[in-house]
Motif scaffolding. Structure first.
Motif, short mmCIF file in Angstrom:
data_model
loop_
_atom_site.label_atom_id
_atom_site.label_comp_id
_atom_site.label_asym_id
_atom_site.label_seq_id
_atom_site.Cartn_x
_atom_site.Cartn_y
_atom_site.Cartn_z
N PRO A 48 3.24 -9.47 3.55
CA PRO A 48 3.70 -8.08 3.39
C PRO A 48 3.60 -7.27 4.69
N SER A 49 4.49 -6.30 4.80
CA SER A 49 4.41 -5.31 5.86
C SER A 49 4.05 -3.97 5.24
N LEU A 50 3.10 -3.27 5.83
CA LEU A 50 2.70 -1.97 5.28
C LEU A 50 3.79 -0.93 5.42
N ASP A 51 4.79 -1.19 6.25
CA ASP A 51 5.92 -0.28 6.37
C ASP A 51 6.71 -0.20 5.07
N ASP A 52 6.53 -1.19 4.20
CA ASP A 52 7.26 -1.22 2.93
C ASP A 52 6.48 -0.56 1.79
N PHE A 53 5.33 0.03 2.11
CA PHE A 53 4.49 0.65 1.09
C PHE A 53 4.10 2.06 1.52
N ASP A 54 3.87 2.94 0.52
CA ASP A 54 3.49 4.31 0.84
C ASP A 54 1.98 4.38 1.09
N ASN B 178 -0.38 5.23 -0.73
CA ASN B 178 -1.17 4.76 -1.86
C ASN B 178 -0.92 3.28 -2.18
N MET B 179 -0.20 2.62 -1.30
CA MET B 179 0.12 1.20 -1.42
C MET B 179 1.03 0.88 -2.60
N TYR B 180 1.84 1.88 -2.98
CA TYR B 180 2.94 1.61 -3.90
C TYR B 180 4.17 1.25 -3.09
N PRO B 181 5.01 0.35 -3.59
CA PRO B 181 6.23 0.03 -2.85
C PRO B 181 7.10 1.27 -2.65
N LYS B 182 7.63 1.42 -1.46
CA LYS B 182 8.52 2.55 -1.19
C LYS B 182 9.81 2.37 -1.97
N SER B 183 10.40 3.48 -2.35
CA SER B 183 11.68 3.41 -3.07
C SER B 183 12.73 2.84 -2.17
#
Length: 234
Positions: free
Chosen positions: A220-226, A228-233
């Motif tokens: 995983p890349s943290l750029d893909d999560f907000d 709060n570690m929810y997946p970004k829309s």
């Protein structure tokens, strides 16, 4: 390139040790700087405990990760941990070499990971995966086991070796920011002929000579999560 090989096998004449020796030879032939932590030969202490800290942040209750941070920042962490941490932070490539014990690493190597991958330096907060403290370094795992290759196919009894070692490849190495290459496996080693062992060593030598051309495993890349570690829309 600076290489750190962490080797965990109790028998110097083992095939696992031959993999370690081959790696040393290949890297030095290539002009690379090689350091080796032979954990059994060193008598490395694998037990994470309060004894790892010369000066405690909280003498009444040990939160190991917080004490790691305090020990490193104050120079009071156990000297054997500091020596290994220095090797780790200086290297460009980390090689973990070991026999598979119960779908995992030998206890002495697990202890090295527990004690040396210190909080605050290697990981912490949102410093993990592609933001981890070891970002920019690469890692490869070389293992030996008694199973045969067909037992680890997609339809094999155990499933892919990457799944068996996910706790290490992703949960430890990938988590700390390392670019993790696919593992090298010495299949069925206790039962194969000497000629087959020599062929495995040749394959390992060839693999080591072409690591720079390999694509790391995908994590995983943290750029893909907000935050709060929810997946970004999408």
């Amino acid at each position: 390139m600076k290489v750190l090989i962490v080797h965990a096998h109790p028998e110097p004449k083992s095939f696992s040790s031959a993999l370690k020796d081959t790696a040393i030879e290949v890297f030095r032939e290539g002009g690379h700087d090689v350091q080796v932590s032979d954990l059994y030969a060193m008598g490395f202490n694998p037990v994470a405990s309060v004894d790892d800290f010369g000066n405690r942040a909280n003498p009444d209750y040990c939160v190991y990760a917080l004490e790691q941070r305090h020990g490193v920042s104050n120079g009071t962490i156990s000297p054997d941990i500091q020596r290994e941490l220095d090797k780790l932070m200086q290297c460009d490539l980390l090689v973990l070499n070991f026999p598979v014990f119960w779908f995992s690493t030998p206890a002495i190597l697990k202890g090295w990971l527990d004690r040396v991958l210190v909080s605050g330096t290697v990981y912490g907060g949102t410093r993990f995966y592609d933001r981890g403290g070891l970002r920019g370094k690469r890692a490869i795992v070389s293992v030996t086991l008694g199973g045969q290759a067909h037992m680890f196919g997609n339809d094999g009894v155990h499933g892919p070796i990457e799944g068996m070692l996910r706790h290490l490849l992703q949960g430890t190495l990938g988590y700390t920011g390392l670019d993790v290459l696919a593992p090298f496996v010495g299949w069925h080693v206790p039962y194969v002929s000497n000629e087959e062992r020599l062929a495995l060593l040749k394959a390992w030598r060839q693999r080591l000579s072409s690591l720079e051309e390999e694509t790391p495993l995908a994590f995983p890349s943290l750029d893909d999560f907000d935050e709060n570690m929810y997946p970004k829309s999408s």
